[in-house]
Design a protein around this motif. Structure first.
Motif, PDB file in Angstrom:
ATOM      1  N   PRO A  40       0.795  -1.232   0.000  1.00 27.61           N
ATOM      2  CA  PRO A  40       0.000   0.000   0.000  1.00 27.61           C
ATOM      3  C   PRO A  40       0.828   1.283   0.000  1.00 27.61           C
ATOM      4  O   PRO A  40       0.432   2.278  -0.609  1.00 27.61           O
ATOM      5  N   MET A  41       1.980   1.287   0.664  1.00 26.02           N
ATOM      6  CA  MET A  41       2.812   2.495   0.678  1.00 26.02           C
ATOM      7  C   MET A  41       3.382   2.804  -0.702  1.00 26.02           C
ATOM      8  O   MET A  41       3.532   3.964  -1.068  1.00 26.02           O
ATOM      9  N   GLN A  42       3.700   1.773  -1.456  1.00 23.20           N
ATOM     10  CA  GLN A  42       4.200   1.982  -2.812  1.00 23.20           C
ATOM     11  C   GLN A  42       3.134   2.665  -3.659  1.00 23.20           C
ATOM     12  O   GLN A  42       3.414   3.638  -4.371  1.00 23.20           O
ATOM     13  N   VAL A  43       1.905   2.187  -3.582  1.00 22.21           N
ATOM     14  CA  VAL A  43       0.807   2.794  -4.341  1.00 22.21           C
ATOM     15  C   VAL A  43       0.611   4.244  -3.895  1.00 22.21           C
ATOM     16  O   VAL A  43       0.485   5.146  -4.724  1.00 22.21           O
ATOM     17  N   GLN A  44       0.627   4.481  -2.608  1.00 21.38           N
ATOM     18  CA  GLN A  44       0.463   5.840  -2.082  1.00 21.38           C
ATOM     19  C   GLN A  44       1.590   6.761  -2.559  1.00 21.38           C
ATOM     20  O   GLN A  44       1.350   7.913  -2.907  1.00 21.38           O
ATOM     21  N   ASN A  45       2.818   6.262  -2.602  1.00 20.12           N
ATOM     22  CA  ASN A  45       3.949   7.069  -3.092  1.00 20.12           C
ATOM     23  C   ASN A  45       3.760   7.460  -4.550  1.00 20.12           C
ATOM     24  O   ASN A  45       4.085   8.581  -4.942  1.00 20.12           O
ATOM     25  N   TRP A  46       3.231   6.544  -5.371  1.00 12.99           N
ATOM     26  CA  TRP A  46       2.965   6.875  -6.769  1.00 12.99           C
ATOM     27  C   TRP A  46       1.874   7.928  -6.881  1.00 12.99           C
ATOM     28  O   TRP A  46       1.981   8.866  -7.671  1.00 12.99           O
ATOM     29  N   ILE A  47       0.816   7.778  -6.089  1.00 10.70           N
ATOM     30  CA  ILE A  47      -0.263   8.773  -6.117  1.00 10.70           C
ATOM     31  C   ILE A  47       0.307  10.148  -5.777  1.00 10.70           C
ATOM     32  O   ILE A  47       0.044  11.136  -6.469  1.00 10.70           O
ATOM     33  N   GLU A  48       1.084  10.224  -4.721  1.00 11.15           N
ATOM     34  CA  GLU A  48       1.670  11.501  -4.292  1.00 11.15           C
ATOM     35  C   GLU A  48       2.602  12.078  -5.352  1.00 11.15           C
ATOM     36  O   GLU A  48       2.619  13.292  -5.581  1.00 11.15           O
ATOM     37  N   THR A  49       3.395  11.235  -6.001  1.00 10.59           N
ATOM     38  CA  THR A  49       4.315  11.692  -7.039  1.00 10.59           C
ATOM     39  C   THR A  49       3.561  12.312  -8.208  1.00 10.59           C
ATOM     40  O   THR A  49       3.901  13.409  -8.670  1.00 10.59           O
ATOM     41  N   LEU A  50       2.525  11.636  -8.692  1.00 14.27           N
ATOM     42  CA  LEU A  50       1.777  12.183  -9.820  1.00 14.27           C
ATOM     43  C   LEU A  50       0.917  13.364  -9.386  1.00 14.27           C
ATOM     44  O   LEU A  50       0.730  14.315 -10.150  1.00 14.27           O
ATOM     45  N   GLU A  51       0.416  13.336  -8.179  1.00 19.29           N
ATOM     46  CA  GLU A  51      -0.391  14.446  -7.666  1.00 19.29           C
ATOM     47  C   GLU A  51       0.435  15.726  -7.578  1.00 19.29           C
ATOM     48  O   GLU A  51      -0.053  16.812  -7.904  1.00 19.29           O
ATOM     49  N   LYS A  52       1.692  15.611  -7.151  1.00 20.29           N
ATOM     50  CA  LYS A  52       2.579  16.783  -7.062  1.00 20.29           C
ATOM     51  C   LYS A  52       2.785  17.432  -8.419  1.00 20.29           C
ATOM     52  O   LYS A  52       2.848  18.653  -8.541  1.00 20.29           O
ATOM     53  N   SER A  53       2.904  16.619  -9.448  1.00 20.53           N
ATOM     54  CA  SER A  53       3.228  17.143 -10.769  1.00 20.53           C
ATOM     55  C   SER A  53       2.006  17.518 -11.598  1.00 20.53           C
ATOM     56  O   SER A  53       2.054  18.467 -12.366  1.00 20.53           O
ATOM     57  N   PHE A  54       0.922  16.763 -11.461  1.00 18.30           N
ATOM     58  CA  PHE A  54      -0.250  16.989 -12.301  1.00 18.30           C
ATOM     59  C   PHE A  54      -1.457  17.504 -11.517  1.00 18.30           C
ATOM     60  O   PHE A  54      -2.320  18.155 -12.082  1.00 18.30           O
ATOM     61  N   GLY A  55      -1.540  17.166 -10.236  1.00 17.23           N
ATOM     62  CA  GLY A  55      -2.594  17.679  -9.384  1.00 17.23           C
ATOM     63  C   GLY A  55      -3.969  17.083  -9.576  1.00 17.23           C
ATOM     64  O   GLY A  55      -4.942  17.621  -9.090  1.00 17.23           O
ATOM     65  N   ASN A  56      -4.093  16.021 -10.296  1.00 21.25           N
ATOM     66  CA  ASN A  56      -5.427  15.463 -10.561  1.00 21.25           C
ATOM     67  C   ASN A  56      -5.394  13.944 -10.706  1.00 21.25           C
ATOM     68  O   ASN A  56      -6.039  13.393 -11.585  1.00 21.25           O
ATOM     69  N   SER A  57      -4.687  13.282  -9.867  1.00 24.09           N
ATOM     70  CA  SER A  57      -4.494  11.839  -9.986  1.00 24.09           C
ATOM     71  C   SER A  57      -5.750  11.062  -9.622  1.00 24.09           C
ATOM     72  O   SER A  57      -6.485  11.434  -8.708  1.00 24.09           O
TER      73      SER A  57
END
Length: 79
Positions: A40-57
């Motif tokens: 689950p932490m890996q998935v959360q890290n990906w969400i946060e990474t894309l959210e930081k750059s695109f803001g709409n994950s």
């Protein structure tokens, strides 16, 4: 389709400006990010990474019988 380790997340973060440059305006990037059931932490890290750059994950999930678990994908639109 990326390996399930932090190396790939770090690599994507380091290259996010180039990724955003390549994805056309209103284009979608989708990453296979592993399983919330298993990492689950890996998935959360990906969400946060894309959210930081695109803001709409947006997270989606599908059951993969050969993996015997749900598998997750994160998509973001380049606005």
């Amino acid at each position: 389709d990326l390996n399930d380790d932090s190396y790939c997340i770090n690599l994507a973060e380091k290259n996010m400006e180039q990724i955003k440059r390549i994805v056309k305006k209103d284009g979608v990037i989708t990453a296979q990010v592993g399983s919330k059931n298993k990492k689950p932490m890996q998935v959360q890290n990906w969400i946060e990474t894309l959210e930081k750059s695109f803001g709409n994950s947006q997270l989606s999930e599908v059951f993969i019988p050969s993996f015997d678990c749900n598998w997750n994908f994160v998509s973001s639109v380049n606005k």
